[in-house]
Scaffold this motif. Sequence first.
Motif: not given
Length: 234
Positions: A129-158
């Motif tokens: 996922p593009d963590l710099l993308g629009p808020f509307s695209a990122l919020l469902p990531l948290l909601e889908r998994y009932g998460a307060r924190i989502a740690l997503l590795g793989g882009r090699h950029l902190p």
Amino acid sequence: MRLGVLSDIHANLPALEAALEALRREGVDEVLVLGDLVGYGPHPKQVLGRLIKEGLPALAGAWDLRVAYPLPGDLPEGVGKATLAWTRSQLSERELGYLRSLRLSYRKGLGQGRLVASHGTPGRPEEHPDLLGPFSALLPLLERYGARIALLGGRHLPLARRVGAGLLADPGSAGLSLSGEPGADAMVLDTESLEVRFLKVPYDLGPLLFDLRAWGLPPVLEKVYRTGRFPQQG
């Protein structure tokens, strides 16, 4: 809880050792590794041995799966394809079994919500996922998994981003950082306050470059380790 987070070690033992030592100095309570333990670098056997010895919880990244299983489809020509077969040849059946045993995601209940971690999107380690993308695209990531924190590795950029009352973060790459600065990336997360601190940990390149050359691995990797970027990047 103060959580240390690493990702994308990519068979770089000196970087892993330096990052672990830095997290110990930070006094973290636990360390979580978000996958891509192997691939590219010259130390797949040593990195897996260290993680197994430490007993650190680790997740499967796309590279771990490529090495562990004969997945359909060829990689495009390049550094990755040039190191895949070599990496697999270095590992014993026990070590390949360890890679096959890794879970795709990690979930932990916290006082104020759930922490979910994965390499890429949970269940799809090659999808980032593009963590710099629009808020509307990122919020469902948290909601889908009932998460307060989502740690997503793989882009090699902190990168860390607050989304509503939650947090999404990528710790960067311990072993193959692409942030434009050499060194191992590591992250310290306070799971209560959601305060994030990124570390850039220097390590001795000498043993890494010696082994890279000794095994005849692609010399372009030396430039990446020295500069924190692939040469074609601007």
